[in-house]
Each structure stands twice: as C-alpha cells, then as structure tokens.
Design a protein around this motif. Structure first.
Motif, PDB file in Angstrom:
ATOM      1  N   MET A   1       0.839  -1.172   0.000  1.00  0.00           N
ATOM      2  CA  MET A   1       0.000   0.000   0.000  1.00  0.00           C
ATOM      3  C   MET A   1       0.886   1.238   0.000  1.00  0.00           C
ATOM      4  O   MET A   1       1.777   1.378   0.824  1.00  0.00           O
ATOM      5  CB  MET A   1      -0.911  -0.010   1.233  1.00  0.00           C
ATOM      6  CG  MET A   1      -1.586   1.308   1.501  1.00  0.00           C
ATOM      7  SD  MET A   1      -2.491   1.353   3.050  1.00  0.00           S
ATOM      8  CE  MET A   1      -4.126   1.124   2.441  1.00  0.00           C
ATOM      9  N   HIS A   2       0.652   2.127  -0.950  1.00  0.00           N
ATOM     10  CA  HIS A   2       1.332   3.416  -1.016  1.00  0.00           C
ATOM     11  C   HIS A   2       0.299   4.506  -0.738  1.00  0.00           C
ATOM     12  O   HIS A   2      -0.795   4.464  -1.293  1.00  0.00           O
ATOM     13  CB  HIS A   2       1.919   3.653  -2.406  1.00  0.00           C
ATOM     14  CG  HIS A   2       3.061   2.770  -2.728  1.00  0.00           C
ATOM     15  ND1 HIS A   2       2.911   1.501  -3.212  1.00  0.00           N
ATOM     16  CD2 HIS A   2       4.390   2.989  -2.638  1.00  0.00           C
ATOM     17  CE1 HIS A   2       4.096   0.963  -3.414  1.00  0.00           C
ATOM     18  NE2 HIS A   2       5.005   1.848  -3.074  1.00  0.00           N
ATOM     19  N   VAL A   3       0.673   5.462   0.098  1.00  0.00           N
ATOM     20  CA  VAL A   3      -0.233   6.571   0.385  1.00  0.00           C
ATOM     21  C   VAL A   3       0.532   7.890   0.364  1.00  0.00           C
ATOM     22  O   VAL A   3       1.745   7.934   0.582  1.00  0.00           O
ATOM     23  CB  VAL A   3      -0.960   6.429   1.744  1.00  0.00           C
ATOM     24  CG1 VAL A   3      -1.856   5.211   1.769  1.00  0.00           C
ATOM     25  CG2 VAL A   3       0.020   6.404   2.890  1.00  0.00           C
ATOM     26  N   ILE A   5      -0.044  11.714   2.134  1.00  0.00           N
ATOM     27  CA  ILE A   5      -0.811  12.448   3.140  1.00  0.00           C
ATOM     28  C   ILE A   5      -0.362  13.905   3.069  1.00  0.00           C
ATOM     29  O   ILE A   5       0.832  14.198   3.115  1.00  0.00           O
ATOM     30  CB  ILE A   5      -0.566  11.879   4.551  1.00  0.00           C
ATOM     31  CG1 ILE A   5      -0.837  10.377   4.552  1.00  0.00           C
ATOM     32  CG2 ILE A   5      -1.419  12.598   5.590  1.00  0.00           C
ATOM     33  CD1 ILE A   5      -0.062   9.618   5.576  1.00  0.00           C
ATOM     34  N   VAL A  85      -5.639  11.915   3.182  1.00  0.00           N
ATOM     35  CA  VAL A  85      -4.934  10.709   2.746  1.00  0.00           C
ATOM     36  C   VAL A  85      -5.405  10.324   1.349  1.00  0.00           C
ATOM     37  O   VAL A  85      -6.604  10.273   1.079  1.00  0.00           O
ATOM     38  CB  VAL A  85      -5.186   9.539   3.721  1.00  0.00           C
ATOM     39  CG1 VAL A  85      -4.489   8.278   3.243  1.00  0.00           C
ATOM     40  CG2 VAL A  85      -4.743   9.917   5.127  1.00  0.00           C
ATOM     41  N   THR A  86      -4.440  10.050   0.476  1.00  0.00           N
ATOM     42  CA  THR A  86      -4.717   9.588  -0.873  1.00  0.00           C
ATOM     43  C   THR A  86      -3.965   8.294  -1.094  1.00  0.00           C
ATOM     44  O   THR A  86      -2.749   8.236  -0.875  1.00  0.00           O
ATOM     45  CB  THR A  86      -4.246  10.626  -1.920  1.00  0.00           C
ATOM     46  OG1 THR A  86      -4.870  11.870  -1.639  1.00  0.00           O
ATOM     47  CG2 THR A  86      -4.574  10.184  -3.327  1.00  0.00           C
ATOM     48  N   VAL A  87      -4.667   7.238  -1.510  1.00  0.00           N
ATOM     49  CA  VAL A  87      -4.012   5.978  -1.852  1.00  0.00           C
ATOM     50  C   VAL A  87      -3.412   6.133  -3.245  1.00  0.00           C
ATOM     51  O   VAL A  87      -4.067   6.623  -4.170  1.00  0.00           O
ATOM     52  CB  VAL A  87      -5.008   4.798  -1.805  1.00  0.00           C
ATOM     53  CG1 VAL A  87      -4.344   3.514  -2.277  1.00  0.00           C
ATOM     54  CG2 VAL A  87      -5.556   4.632  -0.394  1.00  0.00           C
TER      55      VAL A  87
END
Length: 97
Positions: A1-3, A5, A85-87
């Motif tokens: 998972m990459h996020v 912020i 937060v954006t995935v």
C-alpha cells in the motif's frame, strides 16, 4: 500500500511540527519497523507538508512507532488543514523505491 498524506499547519506551529517530525523519524530509525518506508516533505510555502509512505503490511505498522502515536494525537491542534490521505497506485517509476 502506497499513500500520500497532505496537511497544512498554522504558521506559528511550524517549528513545533518540525520538532515533532524529527522525534518520529528518530523513533523509526531506532525501531526499524518492517514493511515501512516513509518520507516527509515540506513544501515551498513552509506550512504545507506531504508524507509518502509504503506500508507492505498496511497502516497498522505505524502502531509500533510510539513517537508517531504521540505526534498524531496532537496534530489536529497544529493544523490549519487536517491531513488528507490519498491511496497511490504506481504506474511507473525510475530509481524510486
């Protein structure tokens, strides 16, 4: 998972933010949590920050970092704009972890 912020702190809270972030990274270096790659950037306006994180085990890996828990517990009082937060879904990279 990459996020990613993104958040903005109040101008009078920038130094406190930087001190808090230094404590978080010091704790991360000491603990070395598996499955976590994390970077924080301060934008040119001086009050906007962006984190880019890779968490192979999910966001729960941050529970291992006590300084992050302390940091997050007090972040809202420093913010003009709360964290968003954006995935991220990688479509390509060159020499980027």
């Amino acid at each position: 998972m990459h996020v990613m912020i993104r958040w903005k702190v109040k101008p009078d809270q920038v130094e406190r933010e930087l001190e808090s972030l230094r404590a978080v990274y010091e704790d991360m270096r000491a603990i070395r949590p598996e499955g976590l790659r994390y970077a924080t950037f301060q934008l040119d306006d001086g009050v906007t920050f962006v984190d880019v994180a890779e968490m192979t085990g999910g966001p729960g890996v941050l529970r291992q970092v006590a300084a992050f828990q302390d940091y997050r517990a007090t972040l809202d009082e420093r913010c003009d704009e709360p964290p968003a937060v954006t995935v991220l879904r990688q479509v390509g990279a060159y020499r980027f972890p």
